[in-house]
Design a protein around this motif. Structure first.
Motif, PDB file in Angstrom:
ATOM      1  N   LEU A 133       1.294  -5.486  17.501  1.00 41.87           N
ATOM      2  CA  LEU A 133      -0.018  -6.073  17.203  1.00 41.87           C
ATOM      3  C   LEU A 133       0.105  -7.252  16.246  1.00 41.87           C
ATOM      4  O   LEU A 133      -0.593  -8.260  16.401  1.00 41.87           O
ATOM      5  N   VAL A 134       0.992  -7.145  15.272  1.00 44.49           N
ATOM      6  CA  VAL A 134       1.186  -8.252  14.329  1.00 44.49           C
ATOM      7  C   VAL A 134       1.760  -9.474  15.041  1.00 44.49           C
ATOM      8  O   VAL A 134       1.302 -10.612  14.849  1.00 44.49           O
ATOM      9  N   LEU A 135       2.764  -9.262  15.882  1.00 47.86           N
ATOM     10  CA  LEU A 135       3.376 -10.377  16.615  1.00 47.86           C
ATOM     11  C   LEU A 135       2.372 -11.018  17.566  1.00 47.86           C
ATOM     12  O   LEU A 135       2.312 -12.253  17.683  1.00 47.86           O
ATOM     13  N   GLU A 136       1.575 -10.199  18.232  1.00 50.77           N
ATOM     14  CA  GLU A 136       0.566 -10.746  19.139  1.00 50.77           C
ATOM     15  C   GLU A 136      -0.500 -11.516  18.370  1.00 50.77           C
ATOM     16  O   GLU A 136      -0.993 -12.558  18.831  1.00 50.77           O
ATOM     17  N   ALA A 137      -0.861 -11.028  17.198  1.00 55.47           N
ATOM     18  CA  ALA A 137      -1.847 -11.736  16.367  1.00 55.47           C
ATOM     19  C   ALA A 137      -1.300 -13.076  15.905  1.00 55.47           C
ATOM     20  O   ALA A 137      -2.013 -14.089  15.913  1.00 55.47           O
ATOM     21  N   LEU A 138      -0.035 -13.094  15.511  1.00 50.23           N
ATOM     22  CA  LEU A 138       0.581 -14.354  15.097  1.00 50.23           C
ATOM     23  C   LEU A 138       0.673 -15.334  16.270  1.00 50.23           C
ATOM     24  O   LEU A 138       0.431 -16.538  16.106  1.00 50.23           O
ATOM     25  N   GLY A 139       1.001 -14.833  17.447  1.00 49.67           N
ATOM     26  CA  GLY A 139       1.050 -15.690  18.622  1.00 49.67           C
ATOM     27  C   GLY A 139      -0.317 -16.240  18.969  1.00 49.67           C
ATOM     28  O   GLY A 139      -0.455 -17.419  19.329  1.00 49.67           O
ATOM     29  N   CYS A 140      -1.340 -15.401  18.852  1.00 46.06           N
ATOM     30  CA  CYS A 140      -2.714 -15.841  19.097  1.00 46.06           C
ATOM     31  C   CYS A 140      -3.114 -16.947  18.121  1.00 46.06           C
ATOM     32  O   CYS A 140      -3.689 -17.974  18.518  1.00 46.06           O
ATOM     33  N   LEU A 141      -2.806 -16.737  16.860  1.00 51.88           N
ATOM     34  CA  LEU A 141      -3.144 -17.733  15.841  1.00 51.88           C
ATOM     35  C   LEU A 141      -2.424 -19.048  16.094  1.00 51.88           C
ATOM     36  O   LEU A 141      -3.018 -20.136  15.977  1.00 51.88           O
ATOM     37  N   ALA A 142      -1.149 -18.973  16.470  1.00 51.83           N
ATOM     38  CA  ALA A 142      -0.366 -20.184  16.725  1.00 51.83           C
ATOM     39  C   ALA A 142      -0.934 -20.972  17.909  1.00 51.83           C
ATOM     40  O   ALA A 142      -1.075 -22.204  17.839  1.00 51.83           O
ATOM     41  N   LEU A 143      -1.259 -20.282  19.007  1.00 50.80           N
ATOM     42  CA  LEU A 143      -1.815 -20.975  20.171  1.00 50.80           C
ATOM     43  C   LEU A 143      -3.163 -21.595  19.852  1.00 50.80           C
ATOM     44  O   LEU A 143      -3.469 -22.717  20.271  1.00 50.80           O
ATOM     45  N   TRP A 144      -3.979 -20.868  19.095  1.00 51.36           N
ATOM     46  CA  TRP A 144      -5.296 -21.372  18.735  1.00 51.36           C
ATOM     47  C   TRP A 144      -5.197 -22.605  17.829  1.00 51.36           C
ATOM     48  O   TRP A 144      -5.948 -23.570  18.002  1.00 51.36           O
ATOM     49  N   LEU A 146      -2.571 -24.677  17.653  1.00 52.09           N
ATOM     50  CA  LEU A 146      -1.924 -25.770  18.378  1.00 52.09           C
ATOM     51  C   LEU A 146      -2.863 -26.432  19.383  1.00 52.09           C
ATOM     52  O   LEU A 146      -2.879 -27.651  19.517  1.00 52.09           O
ATOM     53  N   GLU A 147      -3.638 -25.633  20.096  1.00 50.53           N
ATOM     54  CA  GLU A 147      -4.546 -26.139  21.129  1.00 50.53           C
ATOM     55  C   GLU A 147      -5.888 -25.427  21.050  1.00 50.53           C
ATOM     56  O   GLU A 147      -6.189 -24.573  21.889  1.00 50.53           O
ATOM     57  N   PRO A 148      -6.708 -25.741  20.042  1.00 51.78           N
ATOM     58  CA  PRO A 148      -7.980 -25.021  19.884  1.00 51.78           C
ATOM     59  C   PRO A 148      -8.935 -25.216  21.059  1.00 51.78           C
ATOM     60  O   PRO A 148      -9.762 -24.346  21.337  1.00 51.78           O
ATOM     61  N   GLU A 149      -8.866 -26.363  21.761  1.00 53.70           N
ATOM     62  CA  GLU A 149      -9.737 -26.592  22.909  1.00 53.70           C
ATOM     63  C   GLU A 149      -9.201 -25.890  24.149  1.00 53.70           C
ATOM     64  O   GLU A 149      -9.956 -25.274  24.902  1.00 53.70           O
ATOM     65  N   GLY A 150      -7.901 -25.981  24.389  1.00 50.39           N
ATOM     66  CA  GLY A 150      -7.306 -25.344  25.555  1.00 50.39           C
ATOM     67  C   GLY A 150      -7.169 -23.841  25.392  1.00 50.39           C
ATOM     68  O   GLY A 150      -7.215 -23.098  26.384  1.00 50.39           O
ATOM     69  N   PHE A 151      -7.009 -23.405  24.143  1.00 44.45           N
ATOM     70  CA  PHE A 151      -6.863 -21.975  23.860  1.00 44.45           C
ATOM     71  C   PHE A 151      -7.887 -21.543  22.812  1.00 44.45           C
ATOM     72  O   PHE A 151      -7.547 -21.392  21.641  1.00 44.45           O
ATOM     73  N   PRO A 152      -9.152 -21.379  23.222  1.00 40.96           N
ATOM     74  CA  PRO A 152     -10.108 -20.764  22.281  1.00 40.96           C
ATOM     75  C   PRO A 152      -9.639 -19.362  21.948  1.00 40.96           C
ATOM     76  O   PRO A 152      -8.702 -18.852  22.558  1.00 40.96           O
ATOM     77  N   LEU A 153     -10.294 -18.719  21.011  1.00 42.28           N
ATOM     78  CA  LEU A 153      -9.771 -17.486  20.423  1.00 42.28           C
ATOM     79  C   LEU A 153      -9.458 -16.412  21.476  1.00 42.28           C
ATOM     80  O   LEU A 153      -8.384 -15.817  21.461  1.00 42.28           O
ATOM     81  N   PHE A 154     -10.398 -16.177  22.414  1.00 43.25           N
ATOM     82  CA  PHE A 154     -10.146 -15.130  23.412  1.00 43.25           C
ATOM     83  C   PHE A 154      -8.985 -15.508  24.329  1.00 43.25           C
ATOM     84  O   PHE A 154      -8.127 -14.680  24.637  1.00 43.25           O
ATOM     85  N   SER A 155      -8.964 -16.764  24.751  1.00 45.33           N
ATOM     86  CA  SER A 155      -7.883 -17.227  25.617  1.00 45.33           C
ATOM     87  C   SER A 155      -6.543 -17.161  24.897  1.00 45.33           C
ATOM     88  O   SER A 155      -5.521 -16.776  25.490  1.00 45.33           O
ATOM     89  N   ALA A 156      -6.526 -17.515  23.610  1.00 43.32           N
ATOM     90  CA  ALA A 156      -5.279 -17.456  22.834  1.00 43.32           C
ATOM     91  C   ALA A 156      -4.792 -16.019  22.724  1.00 43.32           C
ATOM     92  O   ALA A 156      -3.597 -15.739  22.885  1.00 43.32           O
ATOM     93  N   ALA A 157      -5.725 -15.087  22.468  1.00 41.65           N
ATOM     94  CA  ALA A 157      -5.349 -13.668  22.383  1.00 41.65           C
ATOM     95  C   ALA A 157      -4.861 -13.161  23.730  1.00 41.65           C
ATOM     96  O   ALA A 157      -3.866 -12.424  23.817  1.00 41.65           O
ATOM     97  N   PHE A 158      -5.547 -13.539  24.807  1.00 44.60           N
ATOM     98  CA  PHE A 158      -5.174 -13.103  26.148  1.00 44.60           C
ATOM     99  C   PHE A 158      -3.757 -13.548  26.491  1.00 44.60           C
ATOM    100  O   PHE A 158      -2.924 -12.751  26.945  1.00 44.60           O
ATOM    101  N   HIS A 159      -3.465 -14.821  26.275  1.00 50.13           N
ATOM    102  CA  HIS A 159      -2.141 -15.347  26.628  1.00 50.13           C
ATOM    103  C   HIS A 159      -1.055 -14.846  25.686  1.00 50.13           C
ATOM    104  O   HIS A 159       0.090 -14.671  26.104  1.00 50.13           O
ATOM    105  N   SER A 160      -1.399 -14.605  24.426  1.00 51.58           N
ATOM    106  CA  SER A 160      -0.417 -14.080  23.484  1.00 51.58           C
ATOM    107  C   SER A 160       0.005 -12.662  23.872  1.00 51.58           C
ATOM    108  O   SER A 160       1.198 -12.339  23.915  1.00 51.58           O
TER     109      SER A 160
END
Length: 452
Positions: A133-144, A146-160
């Motif tokens: 869960l920690v690694l996935e949260a960090l990945g979500c934060l990083a994607l969000w 890096l690309e806040p428009e391409g990866f909004p919060l739900f999309s960033a969490a989904f892809h992470s």
């Protein structure tokens, strides 16, 4: 009187758990609230649920367009459950409720995570789930970030979560092809895929030794298992990158693309073939050389106790060690500085043979049921596409040349079975079957046979 066979055993329990999760997931995805105004056929709902629980990523409908936000959330939950294992979550929930864990559950989790039942269940499961869960949260934060428009919060969490669980599900119809030049997004996804594919025991050992080293403590040498996993994984990624790069050097997909971007493409495809399923290139347009080597990578997959599929890196290393030892005339199979015992080699060779036979048989059957694909003008015919699809399903990868949605219902049922067997591993089914068999109390006379 022979002993009574038990219906539920430590080896059959994960099969029941995954099967139940798939069935419930298919029912949930069939509900209108999970759909964007369209209906879904039962076979397609079952296909999507199986692909999610078995963290494969093959799709027959567009995840981002066909399913509503609720449906996408259901898929995300199925991916998370399948990635870390149904038994993991069940046992952890019982521990948190301070209920007694049965020996059957303890052994089942030990086999699925460590292939070794002798471990502290509560402590290890807590580390597994919280670490993931920690690694996935960090990945979500990083994607969000890096690309806040391409990866909004739900999309960033989904892809992470999809990347860490090696699922390959994406909310975009072209996967990550729109980010093929974005180094940051590529690196985040590749790091998540790699960590998720190393195996919980390896990651736990690396983190444990890293903490001790940071505190100034003396750290012992990495275990034989961890050294084997890391070295084999590194070789596969490097060789895969080089081969895919050379295979695509003069291919149409890489025409007029800068050298650094070609290298990034090759590296990403090499990493994602470790059963992740994301792609930054059009797989259907890649050269035969690249596709064949990608199938080899998908066949091997990740490492034991990980979210990845395939025959696993340790199995491949054992088989290679066996062949090398035979060539050198050694009586033992040597891997690194150790010789593998007979039980390990028997499992490695059995798993490799069973996996190869499964892939060959499924490809043969699909060549019959999907004969209509050859008439659609595919530039290589349908055999390579079907073989690629079979290896991708069995290795729970999720990469496709684009024929998944064109499969007949019979073909989709075959892919469903491949994903299920590939996620749990053929050797688990063989072990479960053997528990129902009675071992003979006699032996046959041995005799030599001319070979070759």
């Amino acid at each position: 009187m022979p002993p009574q066979k038990r219906l539920i055993t430590p080896f059959s329990l994960p099969i029941y758990a995954f099967g139940l999760a798939i069935a419930l997931g298919a029912l949930a995805l069939s509900h209108p609230a999970c759909l964007n105004g369209e209906s879904i056929r039962p076979i397609d709902a079952l296909f999507t649920s199986t692909s999610a629980v078995c963290v494969t990523g093959l799709i027959v409908v567009d995840t981002g367009q066909f399913f509503s936000p609720l449906g996408q959330t259901v898929i995300l939950l199925l991916i998370q459950l399948g990635g870390l294992g149904i038994m993991t979550y069940t046992s952890l929930a019982l521990i948190l409720l301070r209920r007694r864990i049965s020996l059957t559950d303890r052994l089942a989790v030990g086999q699925s995570l460590l292939h070794d039942p002798a471990f502290d269940l509560g402590r290890f499961l807590f580390r597994v789930v919280t670490g993931a869960l920690v690694l996935e949260a960090l990945g979500c934060l990083a994607l969000w970030l890096l690309e806040p428009e391409g990866f909004p919060l739900f999309s960033a969490a989904f892809h992470s979560i999809s990347a860490f669980c090696n699922a390959g599900f994406s909310l975009y119809p072209d996967s990550l092809m729109g980010y093929d030049t974005n180094i940051g997004v590529n690196v985040v996804i590749m790091v998540l895929i790699t960590i998720g594919g190393l195996g919980f025991t390896v990651v736990n050992e690396l983190m444990h030794k890293g903490v001790h080293r940071a505190r100034g403590h003396k750290v012992a040498r990495l275990s034989f298992h961890t050294r084997t996993v890391l070295s084999t994984s590194a070789v596969l990624v490097v060789v895969g990158t080089g081969t895919i790069f050379l295979g695509e050097l003069f291919g149409p997909a890489e025409t007029h693309i800068p050298l650094w971007n070609r290298i990034l493409h090759a590296l990403f495809q090499s990493v994602t073939c470790r059963t992740a399923g994301f792609n930054t290139l059009d797989i259907g347009a890649m050269s035969n050389i690249a596709l064949v080597f990608m199938m080899m990578l998908m066949y091997v997959g990740g490492s034991p106790g990980s979210t990845a599929g395939g025959i696993k890196t340790t199995t491949a290393r054992a088989v290679v060690g066996f062949v090398v030892s035979q060539i050198k005339g050694r009586s033992q199979t040597v891997v690194g500085s150790r010789a593998l015992d007979r039980e390990t080699m028997n499992k490695a060779i059995t798993l490799t043979i069973m996996a190869s036979l499964t892939v060959a048989f499924a490809t043969l059957v699909l060549s019959i049921t999907e004969a209509h694909l050859g008439a659609e003008g595919l530039h290589r015919g349908s055999f390579l596409e079907l073989l690629f699809e079979v290896v991708s399903a069995f290795g729970t990868v999720g990469l496709s040349t684009g024929i998944t949605a064109k499969l007949s219902d019979t073909g989709r049922a075959i892919i469903i079975m491949l994903m299920f067997v590939g996620r749990l591993g053929p050797i688990l089914f063989l072990t479960a079957l053997q528990e129902w068999q009675t071992k003979p109390r006699y032996s046959w006379p041995e005799e030599g046979l001319m070979i070759g």
